[in-house]
Motif scaffolding. Structure first.
Motif, PDB file in Angstrom:
ATOM      1  N   ALA A  41      -0.089  12.417  15.003  1.00  0.00           N
ATOM      2  CA  ALA A  41      -0.516  13.058  13.760  1.00  0.00           C
ATOM      3  C   ALA A  41      -0.083  12.250  12.536  1.00  0.00           C
ATOM      4  O   ALA A  41       0.146  12.801  11.478  1.00  0.00           O
ATOM      5  N   ASP A  42       0.018  10.934  12.702  1.00  0.00           N
ATOM      6  CA  ASP A  42       0.399  10.082  11.577  1.00  0.00           C
ATOM      7  C   ASP A  42      -0.646  10.088  10.473  1.00  0.00           C
ATOM      8  O   ASP A  42      -0.313  10.016   9.305  1.00  0.00           O
ATOM      9  N   THR A  43      -1.895  10.184  10.863  1.00  0.00           N
ATOM     10  CA  THR A  43      -2.959  10.131   9.866  1.00  0.00           C
ATOM     11  C   THR A  43      -2.855  11.286   8.893  1.00  0.00           C
ATOM     12  O   THR A  43      -2.919  11.104   7.686  1.00  0.00           O
ATOM     13  N   TYR A  44      -2.680  12.483   9.414  1.00  0.00           N
ATOM     14  CA  TYR A  44      -2.648  13.647   8.532  1.00  0.00           C
ATOM     15  C   TYR A  44      -1.269  13.856   7.893  1.00  0.00           C
ATOM     16  O   TYR A  44      -1.165  14.142   6.714  1.00  0.00           O
ATOM     17  N   ASN A  45      -0.209  13.701   8.652  1.00  0.00           N
ATOM     18  CA  ASN A  45       1.129  14.017   8.150  1.00  0.00           C
ATOM     19  C   ASN A  45       1.752  12.904   7.329  1.00  0.00           C
ATOM     20  O   ASN A  45       2.659  13.165   6.541  1.00  0.00           O
ATOM     21  N   GLN A  46       1.326  11.671   7.521  1.00  0.00           N
ATOM     22  CA  GLN A  46       1.959  10.567   6.804  1.00  0.00           C
ATOM     23  C   GLN A  46       0.972   9.809   5.925  1.00  0.00           C
ATOM     24  O   GLN A  46       1.179   9.693   4.720  1.00  0.00           O
ATOM     25  N   ASN A  47      -0.115   9.301   6.490  1.00  0.00           N
ATOM     26  CA  ASN A  47      -1.019   8.446   5.729  1.00  0.00           C
ATOM     27  C   ASN A  47      -1.763   9.197   4.638  1.00  0.00           C
ATOM     28  O   ASN A  47      -1.936   8.683   3.540  1.00  0.00           O
ATOM     29  N   TYR A  48      -2.207  10.399   4.927  1.00  0.00           N
ATOM     30  CA  TYR A  48      -2.947  11.192   3.942  1.00  0.00           C
ATOM     31  C   TYR A  48      -2.075  11.473   2.718  1.00  0.00           C
ATOM     32  O   TYR A  48      -2.488  11.280   1.581  1.00  0.00           O
ATOM     33  N   VAL A  49      -0.865  11.904   2.964  1.00  0.00           N
ATOM     34  CA  VAL A  49       0.055  12.227   1.870  1.00  0.00           C
ATOM     35  C   VAL A  49       0.442  10.967   1.110  1.00  0.00           C
ATOM     36  O   VAL A  49       0.511  10.966  -0.127  1.00  0.00           O
ATOM     37  N   THR A  50       0.696   9.879   1.819  1.00  0.00           N
ATOM     38  CA  THR A  50       1.070   8.623   1.165  1.00  0.00           C
ATOM     39  C   THR A  50      -0.071   8.100   0.301  1.00  0.00           C
ATOM     40  O   THR A  50       0.160   7.634  -0.815  1.00  0.00           O
ATOM     41  N   ASN A  51      -1.288   8.194   0.794  1.00  0.00           N
ATOM     42  CA  ASN A  51      -2.428   7.728  -0.001  1.00  0.00           C
ATOM     43  C   ASN A  51      -2.628   8.567  -1.258  1.00  0.00           C
ATOM     44  O   ASN A  51      -2.959   8.032  -2.315  1.00  0.00           O
ATOM     45  N   ILE A  52      -2.418   9.864  -1.169  1.00  0.00           N
ATOM     46  CA  ILE A  52      -2.522  10.709  -2.358  1.00  0.00           C
ATOM     47  C   ILE A  52      -1.407  10.378  -3.342  1.00  0.00           C
ATOM     48  O   ILE A  52      -1.625  10.321  -4.558  1.00  0.00           O
ATOM     49  N   TYR A  53      -0.199  10.123  -2.827  1.00  0.00           N
ATOM     50  CA  TYR A  53       0.921   9.763  -3.703  1.00  0.00           C
ATOM     51  C   TYR A  53       0.645   8.443  -4.424  1.00  0.00           C
ATOM     52  O   TYR A  53       0.842   8.331  -5.641  1.00  0.00           O
ATOM     53  N   ILE A  54       0.182   7.459  -3.683  1.00  0.00           N
ATOM     54  CA  ILE A  54      -0.098   6.154  -4.296  1.00  0.00           C
ATOM     55  C   ILE A  54      -1.257   6.285  -5.284  1.00  0.00           C
ATOM     56  O   ILE A  54      -1.236   5.683  -6.354  1.00  0.00           O
ATOM     57  N   LEU A  58      -1.007   5.250  -9.179  1.00  0.00           N
ATOM     58  CA  LEU A  58      -1.920   4.288  -9.798  1.00  0.00           C
ATOM     59  C   LEU A  58      -2.669   4.902 -10.972  1.00  0.00           C
ATOM     60  O   LEU A  58      -2.965   4.212 -11.950  1.00  0.00           O
ATOM     61  N   SER A  59      -2.988   6.179 -10.883  1.00  0.00           N
ATOM     62  CA  SER A  59      -3.701   6.821 -11.995  1.00  0.00           C
ATOM     63  C   SER A  59      -2.814   6.955 -13.227  1.00  0.00           C
ATOM     64  O   SER A  59      -3.309   7.043 -14.341  1.00  0.00           O
ATOM     65  N   HIS A  60      -1.499   6.941 -13.028  1.00  0.00           N
ATOM     66  CA  HIS A  60      -0.563   6.977 -14.160  1.00  0.00           C
ATOM     67  C   HIS A  60      -0.123   5.585 -14.586  1.00  0.00           C
ATOM     68  O   HIS A  60       0.713   5.447 -15.468  1.00  0.00           O
ATOM     69  N   GLY A  61      -0.634   4.560 -13.938  1.00  0.00           N
ATOM     70  CA  GLY A  61      -0.308   3.186 -14.307  1.00  0.00           C
ATOM     71  C   GLY A  61       0.973   2.654 -13.706  1.00  0.00           C
ATOM     72  O   GLY A  61       1.492   1.633 -14.144  1.00  0.00           O
ATOM     73  N   ASN A  62       1.519   3.328 -12.701  1.00  0.00           N
ATOM     74  CA  ASN A  62       2.764   2.890 -12.060  1.00  0.00           C
ATOM     75  C   ASN A  62       2.452   2.027 -10.845  1.00  0.00           C
ATOM     76  O   ASN A  62       2.498   2.490  -9.711  1.00  0.00           O
ATOM     77  N   ILE A  63       2.117   0.770 -11.079  1.00  0.00           N
ATOM     78  CA  ILE A  63       1.799  -0.114  -9.944  1.00  0.00           C
ATOM     79  C   ILE A  63       3.070  -0.508  -9.210  1.00  0.00           C
ATOM     80  O   ILE A  63       3.124  -0.513  -7.990  1.00  0.00           O
ATOM     81  N   PHE A  64       4.112  -0.797  -9.938  1.00  0.00           N
ATOM     82  CA  PHE A  64       5.384  -1.169  -9.328  1.00  0.00           C
ATOM     83  C   PHE A  64       6.324   0.020  -9.452  1.00  0.00           C
ATOM     84  O   PHE A  64       7.089   0.135 -10.403  1.00  0.00           O
ATOM     85  N   ASN A  65       6.241   0.909  -8.493  1.00  0.00           N
ATOM     86  CA  ASN A  65       7.005   2.149  -8.524  1.00  0.00           C
ATOM     87  C   ASN A  65       8.117   2.063  -7.495  1.00  0.00           C
ATOM     88  O   ASN A  65       7.866   2.039  -6.304  1.00  0.00           O
ATOM     89  N   TYR A  66       9.357   2.029  -7.944  1.00  0.00           N
ATOM     90  CA  TYR A  66      10.501   1.998  -7.042  1.00  0.00           C
ATOM     91  C   TYR A  66      10.793   3.422  -6.621  1.00  0.00           C
ATOM     92  O   TYR A  66      11.116   4.277  -7.447  1.00  0.00           O
ATOM     93  N   ASP A  67      10.658   3.698  -5.340  1.00  0.00           N
ATOM     94  CA  ASP A  67      10.768   5.060  -4.840  1.00  0.00           C
ATOM     95  C   ASP A  67      11.922   5.146  -3.860  1.00  0.00           C
ATOM     96  O   ASP A  67      12.015   4.359  -2.922  1.00  0.00           O
ATOM     97  N   LEU A  68      12.784   6.124  -4.047  1.00  0.00           N
ATOM     98  CA  LEU A  68      13.927   6.306  -3.155  1.00  0.00           C
ATOM     99  C   LEU A  68      13.589   7.180  -1.945  1.00  0.00           C
ATOM    100  O   LEU A  68      14.445   7.445  -1.121  1.00  0.00           O
ATOM    101  N   ASN A  69      12.356   7.647  -1.840  1.00  0.00           N
ATOM    102  CA  ASN A  69      11.954   8.449  -0.686  1.00  0.00           C
ATOM    103  C   ASN A  69      11.686   7.600   0.549  1.00  0.00           C
ATOM    104  O   ASN A  69      11.527   8.133   1.634  1.00  0.00           O
ATOM    105  N   TYR A  70      11.594   6.304   0.405  1.00  0.00           N
ATOM    106  CA  TYR A  70      11.350   5.393   1.526  1.00  0.00           C
ATOM    107  C   TYR A  70      12.654   4.687   1.879  1.00  0.00           C
ATOM    108  O   TYR A  70      12.981   3.650   1.321  1.00  0.00           O
ATOM    109  N   GLY A  71      13.401   5.240   2.776  1.00  0.00           N
ATOM    110  CA  GLY A  71      14.640   4.600   3.214  1.00  0.00           C
ATOM    111  C   GLY A  71      15.637   4.468   2.078  1.00  0.00           C
ATOM    112  O   GLY A  71      15.945   5.432   1.384  1.00  0.00           O
ATOM    113  N   LEU A  72      16.129   3.258   1.863  1.00  0.00           N
ATOM    114  CA  LEU A  72      17.083   3.011   0.776  1.00  0.00           C
ATOM    115  C   LEU A  72      16.389   2.731  -0.542  1.00  0.00           C
ATOM    116  O   LEU A  72      17.042   2.429  -1.522  1.00  0.00           O
TER     117      LEU A  72
END
Length: 143
Positions: A41-54, A58-72
């Motif tokens: 269920a990676d497509t629905y639980n991970q990829n779908y949410v990640t694509n919406i987040y990205i 991008l719609s807010h202009g944050n191309i280089f967004n440092y996110d602490l939700n991905y590991g360190l």
């Protein structure tokens, strides 16, 4: 190589690949969320949410967004998301993200089948054999 005969086989290949894709992505025909529900269920639980987040970043202009939700912490928009067939995800509204993911997958499978058809034609295979090889390569899992 008979070009006129090859075009008939290429059209046949496109119809067959589209039909098989519609069978695999059956929810697309019934109006449900058209995402392939794989075993993990990676497509629905991970990829779908990640694509919406990205997409929202991008719609807010944050191309280089440092996110602490991905590991360190890492840039959430890395080179893995620059796949040619995934670029459509970032230009559609988030309400149509499921449809965009299905369409991107369809384009990937279709272009893989067409490219394989022409590769096998280049190696002097018959038209019908090239169609079969194109279908087998498109749905082999290596794309």
């Amino acid at each position: 190589m008979n070009v006129k005969n090859s075009k008939k086989y290429l059209i046949f290949l496109i119809i067959i690949v589209t039909g098989i894709f519609m069978i695999i992505y059956n929810p697309l025909l019934h109006g449900y969320l058209p995402i392939f529900n794989d075993i993990g269920a990676d497509t629905y639980n991970q990829n779908y949410v990640t694509n919406i987040y990205i997409r929202s970043q991008l719609s807010h202009g944050n191309i280089f967004n440092y996110d602490l939700n991905y590991g360190l912490g890492t840039n959430s928009f890395n080179l893995l998301y620059l796949n040619l067939f995934q670029l459509i995800y970032y230009f559609v509204p988030t309400a149509y993200m499921g449809l965009a993911m299905a369409f991107g997958s369809y384009l990937c499978v279709l272009f893989s089948a067409i490219f394989s058809f022409y590769i096998f034609k280049y190696f002097k295979m018959e038209d019908h054999a090239s169609v079969i090889c194109g279908i087998l390569w498109a749905f082999s899992g290596f794309i």
